[in-house]
Enzyme design. Structure first.
Site, mmCIF file in Angstrom:
data_model
loop_
_atom_site.group_PDB
_atom_site.id
_atom_site.type_symbol
_atom_site.label_atom_id
_atom_site.label_comp_id
_atom_site.label_asym_id
_atom_site.label_seq_id
_atom_site.Cartn_x
_atom_site.Cartn_y
_atom_site.Cartn_z
ATOM 1 N N ASP A 198 3.379 -4.455 -7.920
ATOM 2 C CA ASP A 198 2.913 -3.163 -7.371
ATOM 3 C C ASP A 198 3.604 -1.991 -8.070
ATOM 4 O O ASP A 198 3.244 -0.838 -7.836
ATOM 5 C CB ASP A 198 3.133 -3.095 -5.856
ATOM 6 C CG ASP A 198 4.563 -3.420 -5.461
ATOM 7 O OD1 ASP A 198 5.010 -4.536 -5.767
ATOM 8 O OD2 ASP A 198 5.232 -2.558 -4.873
ATOM 9 N N ASN A 199 4.588 -2.287 -8.905
ATOM 10 C CA ASN A 199 5.235 -1.226 -9.672
ATOM 11 C C ASN A 199 4.823 -1.255 -11.147
ATOM 12 O O ASN A 199 5.483 -0.657 -11.991
ATOM 13 C CB ASN A 199 6.759 -1.329 -9.547
ATOM 14 C CG ASN A 199 7.249 -0.857 -8.189
ATOM 15 O OD1 ASN A 199 6.551 -0.123 -7.493
ATOM 16 N ND2 ASN A 199 8.435 -1.287 -7.794
ATOM 17 N N ARG A 204 4.616 5.613 1.878
ATOM 18 C CA ARG A 204 5.351 6.869 2.065
ATOM 19 C C ARG A 204 4.883 7.932 1.073
ATOM 20 O O ARG A 204 5.607 8.846 0.718
ATOM 21 C CB ARG A 204 6.848 6.649 1.926
ATOM 22 C CG ARG A 204 7.266 6.028 0.619
ATOM 23 C CD ARG A 204 8.746 6.157 0.463
ATOM 24 N NE ARG A 204 9.241 5.196 -0.502
ATOM 25 C CZ ARG A 204 10.485 5.153 -0.917
ATOM 26 N NH1 ARG A 204 11.346 6.016 -0.452
ATOM 27 N NH2 ARG A 204 10.874 4.257 -1.792
ATOM 28 N N ARG A 246 -2.398 0.085 -9.783
ATOM 29 C CA ARG A 246 -1.364 -0.888 -10.165
ATOM 30 C C ARG A 246 -1.982 -2.255 -10.394
ATOM 31 O O ARG A 246 -3.119 -2.490 -9.976
ATOM 32 C CB ARG A 246 -0.350 -1.015 -9.013
ATOM 33 C CG ARG A 246 0.253 0.286 -8.592
ATOM 34 C CD ARG A 246 0.326 0.412 -7.074
ATOM 35 N NE ARG A 246 0.588 1.791 -6.670
ATOM 36 C CZ ARG A 246 1.794 2.289 -6.455
ATOM 37 N NH1 ARG A 246 2.838 1.525 -6.516
ATOM 38 N NH2 ARG A 246 1.938 3.561 -6.147
ATOM 39 N N ASP A 251 9.784 4.913 7.709
ATOM 40 C CA ASP A 251 9.594 6.274 8.227
ATOM 41 C C ASP A 251 8.704 7.138 7.339
ATOM 42 O O ASP A 251 8.424 8.290 7.653
ATOM 43 C CB ASP A 251 10.967 6.948 8.423
ATOM 44 C CG ASP A 251 11.792 6.982 7.137
ATOM 45 O OD1 ASP A 251 11.250 6.663 6.053
ATOM 46 O OD2 ASP A 251 12.996 7.318 7.204
ATOM 47 N N GLY A 292 0.861 -1.183 0.000
ATOM 48 C CA GLY A 292 0.000 0.000 0.000
ATOM 49 C C GLY A 292 0.892 1.226 0.000
ATOM 50 O O GLY A 292 2.107 1.117 0.199
HETATM 51 P P1 AMP Z 1 8.773 0.824 -3.432
HETATM 52 O O1 AMP Z 1 10.029 0.081 -3.227
HETATM 53 O O2 AMP Z 1 8.937 2.322 -3.359
HETATM 54 O O3 AMP Z 1 8.023 0.400 -4.631
HETATM 55 O O4 AMP Z 1 7.866 0.474 -2.166
HETATM 56 C C1 AMP Z 1 7.472 -0.827 -1.802
HETATM 57 C C2 AMP Z 1 6.590 -0.738 -0.569
HETATM 58 O O5 AMP Z 1 7.332 -0.274 0.557
HETATM 59 C C3 AMP Z 1 5.419 0.206 -0.707
HETATM 60 O O6 AMP Z 1 4.374 -0.288 0.077
HETATM 61 C C4 AMP Z 1 6.002 1.465 -0.135
HETATM 62 O O7 AMP Z 1 5.019 2.371 0.246
HETATM 63 C C5 AMP Z 1 6.782 0.936 1.048
HETATM 64 N N1 AMP Z 1 7.887 1.809 1.468
HETATM 65 C C6 AMP Z 1 9.073 1.985 0.819
HETATM 66 N N2 AMP Z 1 9.860 2.842 1.497
HETATM 67 C C7 AMP Z 1 9.176 3.221 2.602
HETATM 68 C C8 AMP Z 1 9.454 4.087 3.699
HETATM 69 N N3 AMP Z 1 10.600 4.758 3.804
HETATM 70 N N4 AMP Z 1 8.493 4.227 4.641
HETATM 71 C C9 AMP Z 1 7.338 3.568 4.556
HETATM 72 N N5 AMP Z 1 7.017 2.728 3.557
HETATM 73 C C10 AMP Z 1 7.921 2.551 2.594
HETATM 74 MG MG MG Z 2 6.576 1.057 -5.643
#
Ligand code: AMP
Ligand code: MG
Length: 485
Positions: free
Chosen positions: A265-266, A103, A196, A135, A100
């Site tokens: 999810d991407n 951030r 997505r 965070d 979900g």
């Molecule tokens: P991503 O790698 O950006 O595609 O994110 C994968 C998942 O991890 C998603 O659910 C993001 O919202 C969550 N996520 C990535 N980095 C953070 C962060 N610093 N704080 C909270 N959630 C994160």
């Molecule tokens: Mg992502």
């Protein structure tokens, strides 16, 4: 510029707040999202504003002040609700129901001048119910890298989201993959949609087939609107998504781009490229080049991207099966390979100077080009940029002149493949009238920008930011990646 944390007196005139927001996703009801609030930040320094995007929103860049970006996109004044979208996804092959927007959130949806609906989505704007242990923040370097990736890909003709703004937010973050403490940012991404594949996967996982149909109708209404009145619109939607994804991955491959994290999810339901984390442009043609340091088994390496996208499309069939019949889904996916190869072939021929090439030698040229690039390990982008830089109409008459003014030319003992390549390239040029050489030069220049966004290039602009807060090289790079020969 830096803005103190005082309320903005010209709030009502902020052009971003006067845009015509359409609560398209919000109108679906709260099964798909949670309302969230933005974090408050100690600093608001605008590091990047994408004026190129403003006209598409009906805004004149001269009428938009830096302060307007800050008020709207880091102080987050004047607009709500913000929605953290719910989704799951297959990550490195494993199903993860703990995802979900963790951030970021959906800031708002706006209709562009072209009649299309666009999402403003934040990244690094604070914690949400999906942050888990995170965070909720984005590092400044992460923001810089995403701004650059999106602009470079856009210049290379890739259908991509782009960053509207990036603001430094003054927090110290700790990350395992950056020297820490490291600086923080909040970025706003403008994309066609943040729905997505994983948004559908979650609904299947929680067994809400009713919500799958509702979401699919929504997707078709807004992003495949030409299909709305078709009796078999669901099957047609999937067929078109397959084609869009095949074209997208062909664009990445021709651009020499390795996304790095092709989890479901991407993957956008509109077939647009987005979410640039540990991506890399390939330095040389290496099929196994892997962008993410945590991708231990090279699952998402450069040459796997078409196969992985096809697999992700296949995984999406599971949730879609509650609406589309199996045979239609399979027939849709069966076209992926042909669509991909046709798109890739056409893009690579353009990089070689040919807008259209139907003669049989075209395939031999492509085969030899790949073979030469792989065997010689000459820079992938450099090779094409050198083609563009040194092309001469004389190449048509004298094969010995082809690339002879460039250092990509191999030494005599390693020249066998290159000689074959030269021979066929020369033969193909001879299929064209001498007057057409100018068009070939133009095509070479158009499809092969001079500067590639290789990792050392990104590091070279990051260093002055770290050392002396000097943003000039970053801004210069954003200009140079637009330059053609
Ligand atoms: P991503 O790698 O950006 O595609 O994110 C994968 C998942 O991890 C998603 O659910 C993001 O919202 C969550 N996520 C990535 N980095 C953070 C962060 N610093 N704080 C909270 N959630 C994160
Ligand atoms: Mg992502």
């Amino acid at each position: 510029m830096t803005l103190a944390k005082t309320p903005n007196t010209k709030n009502t005139l902020n052009p971003f707040l006067t845009l015509n927001y359409e609560p398209a996703l919000a109108s679906l009801g709260d099964d798909y999202y949670d309302e969230v609030v933005a974090a408050e930040f100690p600093q608001h320094t605008l590091r990047w504003r994408n004026d190129d995007l403003l006209p598409a929103l009906g805004l004149n860049p001269q009428d938009v002040e830096d302060e307007d970006f800050l008020t709207a996109f880091s102080l987050f004044q004047g607009r709500k609700p913000f929605l953290a979208l719910r989704y799951h996804g297959y990550q490195f092959g494993e199903y993860n129901p703990q995802l979900g927007d963790g951030r970021g959130f959906l800031y708002g949806q706006v209709r562009g001048r072209d009649g299309q609906l666009y999402d403003f989505g934040t990244k690094g704007s604070g914690r949400t119910p999906y942050s888990r242990g995170g965070d909720g923040m984005l590092t400044l370097k992460g923001g810089v890298r995403e701004v650059l990736a999106a602009e470079a890909l856009h210049q290379l003709g890739v259908k991509t989201s782009r960053c509207l703004s990036m603001i430094e937010t003054g927090l110290s973050l700790w990350r395992g993959d950056e020297p820490s403490p490291t600086r923080s940012s909040v970025m706003v991404r403008m994309s066609s949609s943040h729905i997505r594949f994983g948004t559908f996967e979650r609904l299947y996982y929680i067994q809400r087939h009713d919500l799958i149909q509702k979401l699919l109708d929504h997707v078709i209404e807004h992003y495949y609107s030409h299909l709305v009145n078709e009796p078999d619109k669901y099957a047609l939607f999937y067929g078109e998504l397959v084609r869009r994804v095949a074209e997208l991955v062909a664009q990445w491959m021709a651009a020499g781009f390795c996304h790095g994290v092709l989890n479901t999810d991407n993957m956008s339901i509109t077939g647009e490229s987005f979410d640039y984390g540990p991506y890399a442009f390939i330095p040389t043609y290496d099929p196994y080049f892997t962008a993410a340091y945590f991708d231990y088994y090279k699952r998402y390496c450069y040459s796997q991207q078409p196969g992985i996208c096809q697999l992700n499309l296949e995984l999406l069939q599971q949730p879609l099966r509650s609406v589309v019949n199996k045979a239609d889904l399979e027939a849709g996916l069966a076209k992926f390979g042909d669509d991909y190869f046709a798109a890739y072939r056409s893009l690579m021929l353009k990089k070689l100077g040919f807008e259209q090439l139907t003669i049989p030698e075209a395939d031999e040229l492509l085969r030899l080009t790949m073979q030469f690039l792989q065997d010689s390990q000459v820079g992938y982008h450099y090779f094409f940029a050198e083609m563009a830089r040194t092309f001469s109409a004389k190449w048509r008459d004298e094969p010995g002149l082809i690339l002879n003014l460039s250092d990509v030319l191999p030494t005599a003992d390693k020249s066998a493949i290159f000689d074959n390549w030269c021979f066929i390239y020369h033969q193909i040029l001879n299929n064209f009238h001498p007057d057409e050489m100018e068009n070939i030069a133009k095509t070479l220049n158009y499809y092969n920008p001079k500067t590639a966004l290789l990792r050392p290039v990104i590091e070279s602009i990051w260093e002055p930011i770290v050392q002396e807060d000097n943003w000039q090289p970053f801004n210069n790079l954003l200009q140079t990646i637009k330059e053609r020969g």
